[in-house]
Write an enzyme that holds these catalytic residues in place. Structure first.
Site, short mmCIF file in Angstrom:
data_model
loop_
_atom_site.label_atom_id
_atom_site.label_comp_id
_atom_site.label_asym_id
_atom_site.label_seq_id
_atom_site.Cartn_x
_atom_site.Cartn_y
_atom_site.Cartn_z
N ASN A 101 -6.33 4.81 9.17
CA ASN A 101 -6.03 3.28 9.04
C ASN A 101 -6.71 2.72 7.92
O ASN A 101 -7.72 3.23 7.49
CB ASN A 101 -6.19 2.59 10.28
N ASN A 110 1.01 -1.25 0.03
CA ASN A 110 0.24 0.06 -0.04
C ASN A 110 1.02 1.29 -0.06
O ASN A 110 0.52 2.22 -0.65
CB ASN A 110 -0.87 -0.11 1.27
N HIS A 169 -8.05 -1.20 6.69
CA HIS A 169 -8.64 -2.53 7.49
C HIS A 169 -9.12 -3.52 6.24
O HIS A 169 -9.98 -3.15 6.03
CB HIS A 169 -9.19 -2.07 8.70
#
Ligand code: GAR
Length: 182
Positions: A98, A15, A100
């Site tokens: 974040n 990422n 997930h």
């Protein structure tokens, strides 16, 4: 327009790679794991890297790096440690995000992909959320859904999840930074 961010990683950094390839200006990369493969991606792109095993030290150093590099957003990209309440509250509201690999609030915490496979759900996905002091509980910014095939294994599902992440995470980061400026 350039977007200045700092990124925390623990592992492969795929990422991180997608973020860099989308023209987002990663000013520093920090890891709790000195063997994280993502550190090599950062180095290849001439991005300063720092590793700190101890979480309290890591947080203190990240605070200094944010000030030093004047970054606007702290991006967790496969960072597998829980940031402390004190650290989170020391930064401006909603300045940590974040990624997930599940449709939160389902399958919080570690091994979200395995949890989804074990549970037998037919759909899973990814979630991008602000970081608060809970584990994967912060306000949801965006999600994408994905169906689970009968013959999916951890590897096949993770590969499809990562493809979606690599598209959505950089776009969301750009959108958030644009919004901060307007
Ligand atoms: C990503 O799939 C991300 O969703 C997940 O770790 C992977 C990191 O991949 N994050 C979590 O599970 C956080 N709880 P990468 O290192 O290749 O970017």
């Amino acid at each position: 327009m350039k977007y200045n961010i700092g990124v925390l990683i623990s592992g492969d950094g795929s990422n991180l790679n997608a973020i860099i390839n989308n023209g987002i200006n990663v000013k520093f990369v920090v890891s709790n794991n000195q063997n994280a493969r993502g550190l090599l991606i950062a180095k290849k792109n001439n991005i300063p890297v720092y590793t700190f095993k101890n979480l309290l030290i890591l947080e203190a150093e990240v605070s200094k790096l944010i000030l030093h590099y004047n970054t606007e957003l702290l991006v967790l990209a496969g960072f597998m440690k829980i940031l402390s309440r004190k650290f989170i509250h020391s930064l401006p509201h909603n300045s940590i995000i974040n990624l997930h690999p599940s449709l939160l609030p389902a399958f919080q915490g570690k091994n979200a992909i395995i949890q989804a496979l074990d549970y037998g759900v037919k759909y899973t996905g990814i979630t991008i959320h602000y970081v608060d002091e809970g584990i994967d509980t912060g306000m949801i910014i965006d999600q994408k859904i994905l169906s689970i095939n009968k013959d999916d294994t951890f590897n096949t599902l993770q590969a499809r999840i990562k493809i979606i992440e690599h598209n959505l995470y950089p776009l969301t980061i750009k959108r958030l930074l644009d919004k901060k400026r307007n």
